[in-house]
Design a protein around this motif. Structure first.
Motif, PDB file in Angstrom:
ATOM      1  N   MET A  29      36.535  28.399  44.979  1.00  0.00           N
ATOM      2  CA  MET A  29      37.403  28.776  44.707  1.00  0.00           C
ATOM      3  C   MET A  29      37.956  29.418  43.029  1.00  0.00           C
ATOM      4  N   ALA A  30      36.939  29.359  42.243  1.00  0.00           N
ATOM      5  CA  ALA A  30      36.780  29.493  40.908  1.00  0.00           C
ATOM      6  C   ALA A  30      36.308  31.041  40.513  1.00  0.00           C
ATOM      7  N   GLY A  31      37.137  31.904  40.285  1.00  0.00           N
ATOM      8  CA  GLY A  31      37.172  33.505  40.249  1.00  0.00           C
ATOM      9  C   GLY A  31      37.213  34.666  40.971  1.00  0.00           C
ATOM     10  N   VAL A  32      38.875  33.144  42.503  1.00  0.00           N
ATOM     11  CA  VAL A  32      38.473  33.990  43.383  1.00  0.00           C
ATOM     12  C   VAL A  32      40.289  34.999  43.036  1.00  0.00           C
ATOM     13  N   GLU A  33      39.811  35.741  43.104  1.00  0.00           N
ATOM     14  CA  GLU A  33      41.283  36.676  42.531  1.00  0.00           C
ATOM     15  C   GLU A  33      42.599  37.002  43.880  1.00  0.00           C
ATOM     16  N   ARG A  34      42.159  36.968  45.438  1.00  0.00           N
ATOM     17  CA  ARG A  34      42.800  37.392  46.529  1.00  0.00           C
ATOM     18  C   ARG A  34      42.036  37.467  47.483  1.00  0.00           C
ATOM     19  N   HIS A  35      42.538  36.648  48.025  1.00  0.00           N
ATOM     20  CA  HIS A  35      41.738  36.330  49.979  1.00  0.00           C
ATOM     21  C   HIS A  35      41.340  37.476  50.104  1.00  0.00           C
ATOM     22  N   GLY A  36      40.620  38.518  50.193  1.00  0.00           N
ATOM     23  CA  GLY A  36      40.393  39.578  51.255  1.00  0.00           C
ATOM     24  C   GLY A  36      41.231  40.792  50.787  1.00  0.00           C
ATOM     25  N   ILE A  37      41.417  41.649  50.896  1.00  0.00           N
ATOM     26  CA  ILE A  37      41.984  43.244  50.801  1.00  0.00           C
ATOM     27  C   ILE A  37      42.920  43.553  51.691  1.00  0.00           C
ATOM     28  N   ASP A  38      43.611  43.951  50.990  1.00  0.00           N
ATOM     29  CA  ASP A  38      44.639  44.745  52.008  1.00  0.00           C
ATOM     30  C   ASP A  38      44.802  46.522  52.315  1.00  0.00           C
TER      31      ASP A  38
END
Length: 244
Positions: free
Chosen positions: A181-190
């Motif tokens: 999860m390091a560097g993951v800013e969002r879980h997919g795009i809306d």
């Protein structure tokens, strides 16, 4: 892209291409791009900018169809892997129209973009016919700033075309194991959010639609490290045009 992202991608660069999920997602994205781009004769004139190119999988897939590809990534390890590929193909004279640039790109007039890979000549303020980016948006803290940069990098009439997995609810979090999860800013795009971001950056003819779906194994329990269940992840393709 954050320091955490860079550290992770530098560590994973050497094994990146051996991940079948990475290979499949890139293959499907490449197919989705080509199905939406102009016919071969027109596409062959395109100068392409690939932002967040990683080891160059998408860049090298696009290269035979276009005039040039400038492949940019902030992670030194990823660019080193791409440079190694380019060096290995030099004797066969393939991929001569691809250049690798290590940069966290924030300025369309960045001097590192000025060199034309096809001729090795330099033109300050060089602009592109197409900007692509694959599986990068979910790592970017400031999406509006990124799309303003993309808009600035395009010639009048140029297009942006980016792909990433969709935020379709709580299950979207399982795309990454908890240990990555390091560097993951969002879980997919809306869908709605990304449409607004493109429009506010100045793009016209904005389209956000499902490009493809991909099955991916996920953790049996968050943090277990044991991969088992399969989840179907939808991927969005987001497009826009810079006006004249």
């Amino acid at each position: 892209m954050t320091t955490a992202s860079n550290a992770r991608f530098n560590a994973e660069a050497l094994s990146w291409d051996s991940n079948p999920d990475v290979q499949l997602a890139t293959t499907l994205a490449h197919k989705a791009y080509l199905s939406r781009l102009p016919p071969a004769a027109t596409l062959a004139t395109y100068n392409v900018l690939d932002l967040g190119c990683g080891t160059g999988l998408l860049s090298l897939a696009l290269a035979p169809s276009v005039r040039s590809v400038t492949a940019v990534d902030a992670a030194e390890g990823m660019i080193a892997a791409l440079e190694s590929k380019l060096g290995a193909s030099a004797s066969s004279k393939s991929n001569r129209n691809v250049s690798a640039v290590c940069a966290l790109l924030q300025d369309p007039d960045d001097a590192r973009l000025a060199t034309d890979p096809a001729t090795a000549t330099t033109k300050p303020g060089r602009r592109f016919d197409l900007v692509v980016s694959h599986l990068v948006l979910h790592h970017i803290p400031d999406l509006p700033a990124l799309f303003r940069t993309m808009h600035g990098c395009l010639a009048p009439g140029g297009r942006v075309m980016v792909t990433d997995f969709e935020d379709f609810g709580p299950a979207a979090r399982t795309f990454h194991p908890e240990a990555r999860m390091a560097g993951v800013e969002r879980h997919g795009i809306d869908r709605a959010q990304i449409r607004s971001v493109l429009e506010e950056a100045g793009f016209g003819d904005v389209k956000v639609e499902t490009a493809f779906e991909m099955e991916k194994k996920v953790e049996t329990e968050p943090g277990s490290g044991v991969m088992g269940p399969v989840v179907m992840f939808p991927f969005l393709i987001c497009e826009g045009t810079r006006g004249g």
